[in-house]
Design a protein around this motif. Structure first.
Motif, mmCIF file in Angstrom:
data_model
loop_
_atom_site.group_PDB
_atom_site.id
_atom_site.type_symbol
_atom_site.label_atom_id
_atom_site.label_comp_id
_atom_site.label_asym_id
_atom_site.label_seq_id
_atom_site.Cartn_x
_atom_site.Cartn_y
_atom_site.Cartn_z
ATOM 1 N N ALA A 75 -75.046 -38.231 10.084
ATOM 2 C CA ALA A 75 -76.069 -37.317 9.569
ATOM 3 C C ALA A 75 -75.599 -35.872 9.690
ATOM 4 N N VAL A 126 -83.333 -38.793 4.528
ATOM 5 C CA VAL A 126 -82.702 -39.418 5.686
ATOM 6 C C VAL A 126 -82.039 -40.748 5.329
ATOM 7 N N VAL A 177 -79.057 -44.159 12.573
ATOM 8 C CA VAL A 177 -78.463 -43.237 11.601
ATOM 9 C C VAL A 177 -76.963 -43.121 11.874
ATOM 10 N N PHE A 229 -78.364 -41.177 5.396
ATOM 11 C CA PHE A 229 -77.667 -41.350 6.680
ATOM 12 C C PHE A 229 -77.866 -42.750 7.233
#
Length: 232
Positions: free
Chosen positions: A30, A225, A27, A228
């Motif tokens: 985030a 998610v 990621v 990210f």
């Protein structure tokens, strides 16, 4: 209102040392918040980084960049930079975690496993065991199993012990990783009730809920998610 949890600029890359140092981005950048009394889901396909984010918030994974600020009474602690002892204190008072897998001391009975967080908090052992038994009964774990070590249980029985242990003590911030994955419909409904009770008590919850019905029942927001996604 000040959030219980505020994450910003979180980035994580795994280095595969057995693959000549190959780097696996997970990621990048985030950012999200969790407030008291709400349940927030981390959403996205498998491999998107949901579990990694949850483990970063709990401090099991260190971050490459960013901050994870958790409100601990009048103080705010950055999990990303906290010293190990401060992180352990934060877990003891503020952050609860219901993982997918139950890891406990062998040969300790299920009721004592569930009661332990209350004893650590200062409850009398008899009171802690009584409350643990009541919660196990609510989760439909037969009383004949309470004195047996959970390692002998089925996956669904172990998960119910895990949930009871994670929910029995009050923690203002609760992390949940697929808490209903191995449960039947009746026990999923009990977990939904328990989560709603935590929310009414002002607990903020961040979790992964692959069961769409459970997610729709308890979650107030879903964080995608994939927003990210780290560049490969």
């Amino acid at each position: 209102m000040t959030p219980l949890l505020s994450a910003s600029g979180l980035s994580k890359t795994f280095v595969l040392h057995l693959r000549e140092g190959a780097r696996l981005p997970v990621v990048a950048h985030a950012a999200f918040e969790v407030f008291a009394g709400e349940c927030v889901a981390l959403g996205g396909p498998s491999g998107a980084g949901k579990s990694s984010l949850l483990k970063m918030v709990y401090g099991n994974y260190r971050t490459d960049a960013g901050a994870i600020r958790v409100r601990d009474g009048a103080e705010t602690v950055d999990v990303a930079t906290a010293e190990p002892r401060r992180l352990l204190r934060l877990r003891a008072t503020t952050i609860g975690y219901v993982s997918q897998f139950l890891r406990v001391i062998p040969r300790v009975g299920a009721r004592d496993v569930v009661a332990e967080p209350l004893v650590v908090d200062g409850a009398a052992p008899d009171e802690a065991r009584e409350r643990a038994g009541a919660l196990l009964a609510r989760l439909n774990l037969p009383e004949r199993l309470w004195s047996l070590p959970p390692a002998t249980f089925s996956g669904g029985e172990q998960q119910r012990v895990n949930i009871a242990r994670g929910l029995i003590a009050h923690r203002p911030l609760l992390l949940m990783d697929e808490p209903t994955a191995s449960l039947d419909a009746a026990n999923r409904a009990v977990v939904v009730e328990l989560i709603e009770e935590k929310k009414r008590a002002g607990v903020g919850i961040l979790g992964i809920f692959h069961d769409a019905e459970v997610r729709e029942a308890v979650c107030d927001r879903v964080i995608d998610v994939t927003a990210f996604q780290a560049a490969a």
